[in-house]
Design an enzyme around this catalytic site. Structure first.
Site, PDB file in Angstrom:
ATOM      1  N   ALA A 139      65.457  25.693  27.473  1.00 29.80           N
ATOM      2  CA  ALA A 139      66.173  26.893  27.020  1.00 29.80           C
ATOM      3  C   ALA A 139      66.468  27.830  28.191  1.00 29.80           C
ATOM      4  O   ALA A 139      67.555  28.412  28.266  1.00 29.80           O
ATOM      5  CB  ALA A 139      65.375  27.616  25.937  1.00 29.80           C
ATOM      6  N   ALA A 189      69.326  26.284  30.129  1.00 27.14           N
ATOM      7  CA  ALA A 189      70.572  26.418  29.370  1.00 27.14           C
ATOM      8  C   ALA A 189      71.093  27.850  29.397  1.00 27.14           C
ATOM      9  O   ALA A 189      72.285  28.091  29.649  1.00 27.14           O
ATOM     10  CB  ALA A 189      70.349  25.958  27.922  1.00 27.14           C
ATOM     11  N   GLU A 190      70.226  28.821  29.150  1.00 21.36           N
ATOM     12  CA  GLU A 190      70.687  30.212  29.116  1.00 21.36           C
ATOM     13  C   GLU A 190      71.151  30.669  30.495  1.00 21.36           C
ATOM     14  O   GLU A 190      72.122  31.411  30.616  1.00 21.36           O
ATOM     15  CB  GLU A 190      69.621  31.156  28.566  1.00 21.36           C
ATOM     16  CG  GLU A 190      70.157  32.569  28.441  1.00 21.36           C
ATOM     17  CD  GLU A 190      69.553  33.377  27.321  1.00 21.36           C
ATOM     18  OE1 GLU A 190      69.954  34.546  27.186  1.00 21.36           O
ATOM     19  OE2 GLU A 190      68.697  32.875  26.574  1.00 21.36           O
ATOM     20  N   THR A 191      70.480  30.215  31.526  1.00 22.78           N
ATOM     21  CA  THR A 191      70.891  30.577  32.883  1.00 22.78           C
ATOM     22  C   THR A 191      72.302  30.066  33.167  1.00 22.78           C
ATOM     23  O   THR A 191      73.169  30.819  33.617  1.00 22.78           O
ATOM     24  CB  THR A 191      69.899  30.009  33.918  1.00 22.78           C
ATOM     25  OG1 THR A 191      68.602  30.566  33.673  1.00 22.78           O
ATOM     26  CG2 THR A 191      70.330  30.317  35.341  1.00 22.78           C
ATOM     27  N   SER A 223      75.007  31.733  30.947  1.00 23.95           N
ATOM     28  CA  SER A 223      75.206  33.133  31.343  1.00 23.95           C
ATOM     29  C   SER A 223      76.043  33.239  32.608  1.00 23.95           C
ATOM     30  O   SER A 223      76.907  34.114  32.722  1.00 23.95           O
ATOM     31  CB  SER A 223      73.854  33.821  31.553  1.00 23.95           C
ATOM     32  OG  SER A 223      73.164  33.943  30.342  1.00 23.95           O
TER      33      SER A 223
END
Length: 162
Positions: free
Chosen positions: A71, A74-76, A79
């Site tokens: 996660a 993925a978020e990095t 973003s």
């Protein structure tokens, strides 16, 4: 982990941020958490963001890659894509992240590739596919970011977050 690397940015993005005196490497880093986890962003554009992360040091008690580590990767990546899409006048703030974990990984390096699903004026959504060294899908994630206007003082937090 934590070693320096160079992120590949399109020249027009480098020029846009350089004109504002912004350090792209610091701005588009993985932040303190990503650095501790060994996240490396190796390619970045609004159309595709690629990053890697070691499995070692990011496992759960059974020795498998932790779902939370996937996660973070993925978020990095999503973003970064959202921020590049929004441009220098916007900041991307994650508002929804979902991850489906397909298989366990015990060692090596995982690679995430973020590609846009939707790029609007106020939101951006990216699909992030994380694979193992055998190119087998480990996780599929989707991130939606709110694109909000930059406010005075936002730049003060960049150095603190990287």
């Amino acid at each position: 982990m934590g070693e320096q690397h160079t992120v590949k940015f399109p020249q027009e993005v480098i020029d846009e941020y350089a004109a504002l005196g912004v350090d792209l490497v610091a701005l588009f880093s993985a932040g303190h958490l990503g650095t501790r986890m060994g996240v490396q962003i190796v390619e970045a554009s609004p159309d595709r963001v690629v990053g890697t992360m070691p499995v070692e040091g990011n496992t759960q008690p059974y020795g498998l890659l932790h779902g939370g580590a996937s996660a973070v990767l993925a978020e990095t990546l999503g973003s970064v894509g959202s921020m590049l899409h929004g441009g220098s006048s916007k900041i991307a703030v994650g508002v929804d992240l979902n991850c489906t974990h397909h298989r366990g990984v015990r060692s090596g390096l995982v690679t995430g590739v973020a590609t846009p699903v939707h790029r609007g004026r106020s939101t951006a959504t990216y699909e992030i596919v994380i694979t193992d060294e055998d190119d087998k899908r480990v996780c599929t994630a989707r991130l939606t970011c709110l694109l909000r206007d930059v406010r005075p003082g936002d730049g003060e937090h960049v150095g603190a977050a990287s």
